[in-house]
Design a protein around this motif. Sequence first.
Motif, PDB file in Angstrom:
ATOM      1  N   ILE A 198      22.633  16.045  -4.405  1.00 16.52           N
ATOM      2  CA  ILE A 198      21.538  15.815  -5.293  1.00 16.52           C
ATOM      3  C   ILE A 198      21.577  14.454  -5.932  1.00 16.52           C
ATOM      4  CG2 ILE A 198      20.783  16.518  -7.680  1.00 16.52           C
ATOM      5  CD1 ILE A 198      21.720  19.480  -6.599  1.00 16.52           C
TER       6      ILE A 198
ATOM      7  N   CYS B 129      20.418  11.707  -3.689  1.00 13.99           N
ATOM      8  CA  CYS B 129      19.080  12.040  -3.497  1.00 13.99           C
ATOM      9  C   CYS B 129      18.094  11.303  -4.760  1.00 13.99           C
ATOM     10  CB  CYS B 129      18.725  13.477  -3.280  1.00 13.99           C
ATOM     11  SG  CYS B 129      16.956  13.961  -3.188  1.00 13.99           S
TER      12      CYS B 129
ATOM     13  N   CYS C 263      13.972  16.493  -4.397  1.00  9.88           N
ATOM     14  CA  CYS C 263      15.403  16.911  -4.078  1.00  9.88           C
ATOM     15  C   CYS C 263      15.384  18.475  -4.469  1.00  9.88           C
ATOM     16  CB  CYS C 263      16.232  16.226  -5.032  1.00  9.88           C
ATOM     17  SG  CYS C 263      15.999  14.431  -4.851  1.00  9.88           S
TER      18      CYS C 263
END
Length: 110
Positions: free
Chosen positions: A26, A29, A37
Amino acid sequence: MMLSRKSIDQAVSPFYEDWANVGHEIQSCFQRQAGDCRELIEHGYQIYEALRTTLDEMFGNTAPSPLNENERLEFVRNSKSAHAASRQLEQLFGELKKKIARIKIGYPAE
């Protein structure tokens, strides 16, 4: 099954390992500014729900849970901001980890 600190650790550790991996994905991202995301956040949410199910099976109605957990999970599910949802999920995992550590004190080491 007789609970011990070790058995509790063995039960919850895989969820935290999975979350560590997804949490890093995450962050990557967001750093890449790669569109949405949300799929990664949904995966993190599913890991959290699986952890909650395991804790409920182990501890029943005395299972540890963070303050305002249901409202915060609802926010994660419905948030328009992926970054805010990921931060909330990160905080939920962290708070739950602390509560699990506190509850383990009452169990034998082995």
